[in-house]
Design a protein around this motif. Sequence first.
Motif, PDB file in Angstrom:
ATOM      1  N   ASP A   1       1.122  -0.867  -0.128  1.00 49.94           N
ATOM      2  CA  ASP A   1       0.112   0.143   0.225  1.00 49.94           C
ATOM      3  C   ASP A   1       0.768   1.426  -0.180  1.00 49.94           C
ATOM      4  O   ASP A   1       1.087   2.214   0.735  1.00 49.94           O
ATOM      5  N   TYR A   2       1.591   1.219  -1.012  1.00 50.65           N
ATOM      6  CA  TYR A   2       2.683   2.106  -1.146  1.00 50.65           C
ATOM      7  C   TYR A   2       2.211   3.863  -1.145  1.00 50.65           C
ATOM      8  O   TYR A   2       2.458   4.920  -0.170  1.00 50.65           O
ATOM      9  N   GLU A   3       1.046   4.219  -1.841  1.00 49.48           N
ATOM     10  CA  GLU A   3       0.037   5.058  -1.765  1.00 49.48           C
ATOM     11  C   GLU A   3       0.120   5.938  -0.030  1.00 49.48           C
ATOM     12  O   GLU A   3       0.347   6.741   0.160  1.00 49.48           O
ATOM     13  N   ARG A   4      -0.905   5.035   0.498  1.00 48.71           N
ATOM     14  CA  ARG A   4      -0.985   5.394   2.128  1.00 48.71           C
ATOM     15  C   ARG A   4       0.192   5.683   2.781  1.00 48.71           C
ATOM     16  O   ARG A   4       0.480   6.202   3.533  1.00 48.71           O
ATOM     17  N   SER A   5       1.654   4.968   2.848  1.00 52.56           N
ATOM     18  CA  SER A   5       2.086   4.709   3.252  1.00 52.56           C
ATOM     19  C   SER A   5       3.366   6.367   3.541  1.00 52.56           C
ATOM     20  O   SER A   5       3.409   6.450   4.184  1.00 52.56           O
ATOM     21  N   ILE A   6       3.357   7.071   2.051  1.00 51.84           N
ATOM     22  CA  ILE A   6       3.843   7.643   2.066  1.00 51.84           C
ATOM     23  C   ILE A   6       3.375   8.805   1.949  1.00 51.84           C
ATOM     24  O   ILE A   6       3.194   9.784   3.027  1.00 51.84           O
ATOM     25  N   ALA A   7       1.999   8.418   2.410  1.00 51.44           N
ATOM     26  CA  ALA A   7       1.299   9.367   2.143  1.00 51.44           C
ATOM     27  C   ALA A   7       1.075   9.951   4.273  1.00 51.44           C
ATOM     28  O   ALA A   7       1.152  11.130   5.151  1.00 51.44           O
ATOM     29  N   PHE A   8       0.859   8.410   4.678  1.00 42.34           N
ATOM     30  CA  PHE A   8       0.963   9.074   5.813  1.00 42.34           C
ATOM     31  C   PHE A   8       2.219   9.879   6.384  1.00 42.34           C
ATOM     32  O   PHE A   8       2.652  10.273   7.502  1.00 42.34           O
ATOM     33  N   LEU A   9       3.534   8.692   5.990  1.00 45.32           N
ATOM     34  CA  LEU A   9       4.509  10.276   6.588  1.00 45.32           C
ATOM     35  C   LEU A   9       4.688  11.283   5.541  1.00 45.32           C
ATOM     36  O   LEU A   9       5.545  11.856   6.688  1.00 45.32           O
ATOM     37  N   GLU A  10       3.902  12.144   5.073  1.00 49.43           N
ATOM     38  CA  GLU A  10       3.946  12.975   4.252  1.00 49.43           C
ATOM     39  C   GLU A  10       3.384  13.882   6.050  1.00 49.43           C
ATOM     40  O   GLU A  10       3.854  14.844   5.948  1.00 49.43           O
ATOM     41  N   ARG A  11       2.130  13.442   6.380  1.00 48.67           N
ATOM     42  CA  ARG A  11       1.298  14.110   7.660  1.00 48.67           C
ATOM     43  C   ARG A  11       2.163  13.768   8.521  1.00 48.67           C
ATOM     44  O   ARG A  11       2.024  14.902   9.406  1.00 48.67           O
ATOM     45  N   SER A  12       3.265  13.250   9.161  1.00 48.18           N
ATOM     46  CA  SER A  12       4.206  12.789  10.062  1.00 48.18           C
ATOM     47  C   SER A  12       5.308  13.704   9.966  1.00 48.18           C
ATOM     48  O   SER A  12       5.472  14.410  10.650  1.00 48.18           O
ATOM     49  N   LEU A  13       5.386  14.524   8.999  1.00 48.85           N
ATOM     50  CA  LEU A  13       6.736  15.185   8.578  1.00 48.85           C
ATOM     51  C   LEU A  13       6.396  16.351   9.536  1.00 48.85           C
ATOM     52  O   LEU A  13       7.659  16.975   9.450  1.00 48.85           O
ATOM     53  N   PRO A  14       5.778  17.118   9.088  1.00 50.63           N
ATOM     54  CA  PRO A  14       6.052  18.284  10.009  1.00 50.63           C
ATOM     55  C   PRO A  14       5.825  18.090  11.770  1.00 50.63           C
ATOM     56  O   PRO A  14       5.987  19.301  11.462  1.00 50.63           O
ATOM     57  N   TYR A  15       5.399  17.507  12.309  1.00 53.26           N
ATOM     58  CA  TYR A  15       6.077  16.646  13.022  1.00 53.26           C
ATOM     59  C   TYR A  15       7.223  16.110  14.160  1.00 53.26           C
ATOM     60  O   TYR A  15       7.364  15.636  14.934  1.00 53.26           O
ATOM     61  N   THR A  16       7.678  15.570  13.271  1.00 56.48           N
ATOM     62  CA  THR A  16       8.281  14.423  13.291  1.00 56.48           C
ATOM     63  C   THR A  16       9.937  15.388  12.849  1.00 56.48           C
ATOM     64  O   THR A  16      11.373  14.636  13.175  1.00 56.48           O
ATOM     65  N   ARG A  17       9.982  16.408  11.856  1.00 59.33           N
ATOM     66  CA  ARG A  17      11.080  16.679  11.025  1.00 59.33           C
ATOM     67  C   ARG A  17      12.076  17.505  12.162  1.00 59.33           C
ATOM     68  O   ARG A  17      11.624  17.472  13.242  1.00 59.33           O
ATOM     69  N   LEU A  18      13.143  17.391  11.520  1.00 56.53           N
ATOM     70  CA  LEU A  18      14.612  18.105  12.746  1.00 56.53           C
ATOM     71  C   LEU A  18      14.539  19.070  11.791  1.00 56.53           C
ATOM     72  O   LEU A  18      14.594  19.519  10.843  1.00 56.53           O
ATOM     73  N   PRO A  19      14.620  19.831  13.254  1.00 57.90           N
ATOM     74  CA  PRO A  19      14.522  21.248  12.636  1.00 57.90           C
ATOM     75  C   PRO A  19      15.711  21.834  11.338  1.00 57.90           C
ATOM     76  O   PRO A  19      17.280  21.237  12.178  1.00 57.90           O
ATOM     77  N   GLY A  20      15.600  22.446  10.786  1.00 55.82           N
ATOM     78  CA  GLY A  20      16.669  23.012  10.034  1.00 55.82           C
ATOM     79  C   GLY A  20      17.283  21.369   8.942  1.00 55.82           C
ATOM     80  O   GLY A  20      18.382  21.855   8.505  1.00 55.82           O
TER      81      GLY A  20
ATOM     82  N   GLN B   1       3.860  22.447   5.081  1.00 55.91           N
ATOM     83  CA  GLN B   1       4.461  22.527   3.746  1.00 55.91           C
ATOM     84  C   GLN B   1       4.437  21.091   2.772  1.00 55.91           C
ATOM     85  O   GLN B   1       4.770  20.710   4.504  1.00 55.91           O
ATOM     86  N   ALA B   2       3.513  20.583   2.106  1.00 55.89           N
ATOM     87  CA  ALA B   2       4.026  19.732   1.697  1.00 55.89           C
ATOM     88  C   ALA B   2       5.430  19.244   1.417  1.00 55.89           C
ATOM     89  O   ALA B   2       6.289  20.226   0.528  1.00 55.89           O
ATOM     90  N   HIS B   3       6.207  17.809   1.645  1.00 56.73           N
ATOM     91  CA  HIS B   3       7.015  17.263   1.255  1.00 56.73           C
ATOM     92  C   HIS B   3       7.655  16.984   0.114  1.00 56.73           C
ATOM     93  O   HIS B   3       6.045  16.657  -0.986  1.00 56.73           O
ATOM     94  N   PRO B   4       8.851  16.893  -0.904  1.00 52.67           N
ATOM     95  CA  PRO B   4       8.527  16.334  -2.053  1.00 52.67           C
ATOM     96  C   PRO B   4       8.551  15.218  -2.292  1.00 52.67           C
ATOM     97  O   PRO B   4       9.086  13.582  -1.251  1.00 52.67           O
TER      98      PRO B   4
END
Length: 310
Positions: free
Chosen positions: A262-281, A289-292
């Motif tokens: 379920d590649y599309e679903r998994s990628i979409a969840f990763l994108e939704r979580s990135l604003p909360y989990t990404r490292l500063p900078g 904001q959407a990620h590539p």
Amino acid sequence: MDIRRRIRAGRGFTPTEQQLGNTVLALGERLQGLSIKELARLSATSIASIHRFCKKLGLEGYKELKVALARDAARDDPAEVDINFPFAAGERATEIVPQLRAVYESTLRDTAELIEPSALNRAAEVLDNAACIDIYTQSHNLYPAQMLCDRLLSAGRNATCHESPERLVRTALATGANHAAVAISYSGLNQQLATLLPILAERGCPVVFIGTAAAQRLHPGLTAYLTVSDREHLQDRITQFASHIAVQYALDALYGCLFARDYERSIAFLERSLPYTRLPGSDDAEPGQAHPRPAGTEARPSGTGPSIRP
């Protein structure tokens, strides 16, 4: 896969054939000087059992077995690194680095040959259909197990991986047919499995088992098996170099197959979580904001993104 690995895997062997296989492996080069009658006597089996054993290995008979074993022995590299003691006292980086690389390469090669694609697909299907994936293991296998748990969570899958024996038992008691279990034991000698596996069976929970062929024979009747390289000694070793990388490789392959289902679903969840989990900078994207996206994937229309599994 060479003939010795097929004998060690023992797929479809009866107890008599497993006993015969153990004798063949223990004899090594001495087998070449034995008649079929002598092998039957030494293995406490019969000539008919030896013929059936050879047929299960895809061989015509005992002579072809000896030829296959001799061919494998001739292919062995006499300078191959010792899996259990890949470096010696006084050796420096120039020796240690390539020797550990050889351990990893041979372990990955063995494990890639042993894992059957059909078994891997079956295991991924079992996990894909589960509302929650519970991982059961102990000791050094906890490190790759916890990494698998983190990866499952990062793709929007409910997952647990507990270290406490009490939590493991309670998790098993609370499970059901809508869960899936991943049991990891290189040797199969994890004492908790004797408690956990019967509970999981009683609760109707499917089990994916990851370990050596010998470990799997100790725990028959489970849903799917992923076989890993078995050349590391259980005690006579420096540490778990080979078993660690074999288990990690099997878990990574399992995660990859599950993600791809379920590649599309998994990628979409990763994108939704990135604003909360990404490292500063870590990148230029602002929170929210959407990620590539990877090439070849398309964004879902607004409002159709996946949610975390129940």
